[in-house]
Design an enzyme around this catalytic site. Sequence first.
Site, PDB file in Angstrom:
ATOM      1  N   SER A 192      37.666  51.232  32.604  1.00  0.00           N
ATOM      2  CA  SER A 192      38.347  51.339  33.905  1.00  0.00           C
ATOM      3  C   SER A 192      39.125  50.064  34.227  1.00  0.00           C
ATOM      4  O   SER A 192      40.159  50.118  34.899  1.00  0.00           O
ATOM      5  CB  SER A 192      37.364  51.684  35.022  1.00  0.00           C
ATOM      6  OG  SER A 192      36.542  50.589  35.335  1.00  0.00           O
ATOM      7  N   ASN A 193      38.662  48.921  33.753  1.00  0.00           N
ATOM      8  CA  ASN A 193      39.443  47.689  33.969  1.00  0.00           C
ATOM      9  C   ASN A 193      40.705  47.690  33.108  1.00  0.00           C
ATOM     10  O   ASN A 193      41.756  47.218  33.554  1.00  0.00           O
ATOM     11  CB  ASN A 193      38.587  46.449  33.699  1.00  0.00           C
ATOM     12  CG  ASN A 193      37.716  46.109  34.899  1.00  0.00           C
ATOM     13  OD1 ASN A 193      38.215  45.667  35.927  1.00  0.00           O
ATOM     14  ND2 ASN A 193      36.417  46.366  34.783  1.00  0.00           N
TER      15      ASN A 193
ATOM     16  N   ILE B 299      28.896  39.394  22.073  1.00  0.00           N
ATOM     17  CA  ILE B 299      29.099  37.977  22.405  1.00  0.00           C
ATOM     18  C   ILE B 299      30.147  37.395  21.463  1.00  0.00           C
ATOM     19  O   ILE B 299      30.049  37.557  20.247  1.00  0.00           O
ATOM     20  CB  ILE B 299      27.759  37.223  22.307  1.00  0.00           C
ATOM     21  CG1 ILE B 299      26.816  37.744  23.408  1.00  0.00           C
ATOM     22  CG2 ILE B 299      27.963  35.720  22.443  1.00  0.00           C
ATOM     23  CD1 ILE B 299      25.402  37.227  23.318  1.00  0.00           C
TER      24      ILE B 299
ATOM     25  N   ASN C  21      37.259  36.945  31.061  1.00  0.00           N
ATOM     26  CA  ASN C  21      36.238  37.992  31.144  1.00  0.00           C
ATOM     27  C   ASN C  21      36.088  38.392  32.606  1.00  0.00           C
ATOM     28  O   ASN C  21      36.340  37.585  33.499  1.00  0.00           O
ATOM     29  CB  ASN C  21      34.901  37.465  30.620  1.00  0.00           C
ATOM     30  CG  ASN C  21      33.794  38.500  30.681  1.00  0.00           C
ATOM     31  OD1 ASN C  21      34.009  39.675  30.347  1.00  0.00           O
ATOM     32  ND2 ASN C  21      32.609  38.105  31.114  1.00  0.00           N
TER      33      ASN C  21
ATOM     34  N   HIS D  70      33.176  39.908  35.251  1.00  0.00           N
ATOM     35  CA  HIS D  70      31.726  40.072  35.327  1.00  0.00           C
ATOM     36  C   HIS D  70      31.365  40.542  36.736  1.00  0.00           C
ATOM     37  O   HIS D  70      31.884  40.003  37.712  1.00  0.00           O
ATOM     38  CB  HIS D  70      31.046  38.731  35.012  1.00  0.00           C
ATOM     39  CG  HIS D  70      29.559  38.812  35.051  1.00  0.00           C
ATOM     40  ND1 HIS D  70      28.822  39.411  34.045  1.00  0.00           N
ATOM     41  CD2 HIS D  70      28.674  38.398  35.978  1.00  0.00           C
ATOM     42  CE1 HIS D  70      27.538  39.351  34.363  1.00  0.00           C
ATOM     43  NE2 HIS D  70      27.418  38.750  35.533  1.00  0.00           N
TER      44      HIS D  70
ATOM     45  N   THR E  49      34.090  30.749  27.628  1.00  0.00           N
ATOM     46  CA  THR E  49      33.627  29.632  26.812  1.00  0.00           C
ATOM     47  C   THR E  49      32.462  30.168  25.972  1.00  0.00           C
ATOM     48  O   THR E  49      32.132  31.356  26.064  1.00  0.00           O
ATOM     49  CB  THR E  49      33.139  28.464  27.706  1.00  0.00           C
ATOM     50  OG1 THR E  49      32.154  28.995  28.609  1.00  0.00           O
ATOM     51  CG2 THR E  49      34.279  27.856  28.498  1.00  0.00           C
TER      52      THR E  49
ATOM     53  N   ASP F  59      29.099  34.225  30.196  1.00  0.00           N
ATOM     54  CA  ASP F  59      29.402  34.304  31.637  1.00  0.00           C
ATOM     55  C   ASP F  59      29.405  32.930  32.311  1.00  0.00           C
ATOM     56  O   ASP F  59      28.982  32.782  33.456  1.00  0.00           O
ATOM     57  CB  ASP F  59      28.387  35.229  32.360  1.00  0.00           C
ATOM     58  CG  ASP F  59      28.391  36.642  31.799  1.00  0.00           C
ATOM     59  OD1 ASP F  59      29.459  37.091  31.343  1.00  0.00           O
ATOM     60  OD2 ASP F  59      27.334  37.288  31.802  1.00  0.00           O
TER      61      ASP F  59
ATOM     62  N   GLN G 228      36.774  46.222  43.560  1.00  0.00           N
ATOM     63  CA  GLN G 228      37.326  44.859  43.646  1.00  0.00           C
ATOM     64  C   GLN G 228      37.716  44.330  42.262  1.00  0.00           C
ATOM     65  O   GLN G 228      38.711  43.623  42.125  1.00  0.00           O
ATOM     66  CB  GLN G 228      36.302  43.905  44.304  1.00  0.00           C
ATOM     67  CG  GLN G 228      35.955  44.265  45.721  1.00  0.00           C
ATOM     68  CD  GLN G 228      37.191  44.340  46.609  1.00  0.00           C
ATOM     69  OE1 GLN G 228      38.056  43.471  46.561  1.00  0.00           O
ATOM     70  NE2 GLN G 228      37.293  45.390  47.409  1.00  0.00           N
ATOM     71  N   GLU G 229      36.933  44.696  41.247  1.00  0.00           N
ATOM     72  CA  GLU G 229      37.283  44.274  39.882  1.00  0.00           C
ATOM     73  C   GLU G 229      38.694  44.717  39.547  1.00  0.00           C
ATOM     74  O   GLU G 229      39.484  43.975  38.961  1.00  0.00           O
ATOM     75  CB  GLU G 229      36.310  44.883  38.858  1.00  0.00           C
ATOM     76  CG  GLU G 229      34.888  44.391  38.972  1.00  0.00           C
ATOM     77  CD  GLU G 229      33.998  44.921  37.852  1.00  0.00           C
ATOM     78  OE1 GLU G 229      34.486  45.171  36.739  1.00  0.00           O
ATOM     79  OE2 GLU G 229      32.791  45.097  38.099  1.00  0.00           O
TER      80      GLU G 229
HETATM   81  C1  GRF Z   1      32.583  46.117  34.476  1.00  0.00           C
HETATM   82  O1  GRF Z   1      31.664  46.236  35.525  1.00  0.00           O
HETATM   83  C2  GRF Z   1      32.769  44.685  34.085  1.00  0.00           C
HETATM   84  O2  GRF Z   1      32.629  43.800  35.156  1.00  0.00           O
HETATM   85  C3  GRF Z   1      31.650  44.465  33.108  1.00  0.00           C
HETATM   86  O3  GRF Z   1      31.562  45.671  32.389  1.00  0.00           O
HETATM   87  C4  GRF Z   1      32.068  46.734  33.183  1.00  0.00           C
HETATM   88  C5  GRF Z   1      33.154  47.373  32.397  1.00  0.00           C
HETATM   89  O4  GRF Z   1      33.668  48.510  33.029  1.00  0.00           O
HETATM   90  N1  GRF Z   1      31.894  43.324  32.276  1.00  0.00           N
HETATM   91  P1  GRF Z   1      34.947  49.241  32.442  1.00  0.00           P
HETATM   92  O5  GRF Z   1      34.653  49.567  30.984  1.00  0.00           O
HETATM   93  O6  GRF Z   1      36.115  48.309  32.577  1.00  0.00           O
HETATM   94  O7  GRF Z   1      35.096  50.468  33.271  1.00  0.00           O
END
Ligand code: GRF
Length: 224
Positions: A20-21, A103, A118, A120, A152, A156, A184-185
């Site tokens: 989704s991101n 990682i 990244n 998080h 880094t 996280d 919010q992401e």
């Molecule tokens: C998100 O909550 C992100 O913060 C975390 O993993 C999830 C990934 O979601 N690192 P998506 O695959 O981008 O929907």
Amino acid sequence: MSIKRTDPLRVAVLASGRGSNLQAVIDAIEAGTVQAKIVAVISNKKEAPALARAGRYGLSAFFIDPKPYAGRLDSREAYDRELLDVLKHHDVELVLLAGYMKIVTAVLVEAFMNRMMNIHPSLLPSFPGLDVQKKAIEWGCKLAGCTVHFVTEGVDEGPIIIQAAVPILDADSPDTLAARILEQEHKIYPRAVQLFAEGRLRVEGRRVVIEAGTPKGEVVISQS
Ligand code: GRF
């Protein structure tokens, strides 16, 4: 001093899950709020929905199989060397980890120092790692949120670029809280990419300074 580019920033997205991101960055590019081009989507999971999503948008999608490296002492580094070859082949300037459940080693971190981000789902440095929405509820936190940071070697841990906070409600479950954070992401990750594209992120030790986006002092790089 910010830099105005005439060519779009070349971005790679590393994702292991639903993506989704990745979608949020695709949407922001299509809407013109992010001046970038996704030149590669890479996954360590063959069936990752993120790869299918990339395919639907005609993006170059790669599955890099970790299995051939299993059992080697340097399995993670060897995997990252293969990944780095793909990134170099596509002239990638910025790497986005977006739900990438592996990682990354010094091989990638050093090659993309201050050029790999990244996202998080917590307000770092609180709650690194996994199941962080559940942990924030269990701790009785009143606020949760998300963080975009440079990568880094510490998981996280890198310099924080942008954060967004949301309330934790009494009725929240980890899922309802995760959904509120995810909204919010999807705002702050594209924003961080655009700040990078504008050359406005300066790393000073642990801190990231966001330089003003005034036209004063801007350098225009022309392709001609
Ligand atoms: C998100 O909550 C992100 O913060 C975390 O993993 C999830 C990934 O979601 N690192 P998506 O695959 O981008 O929907």
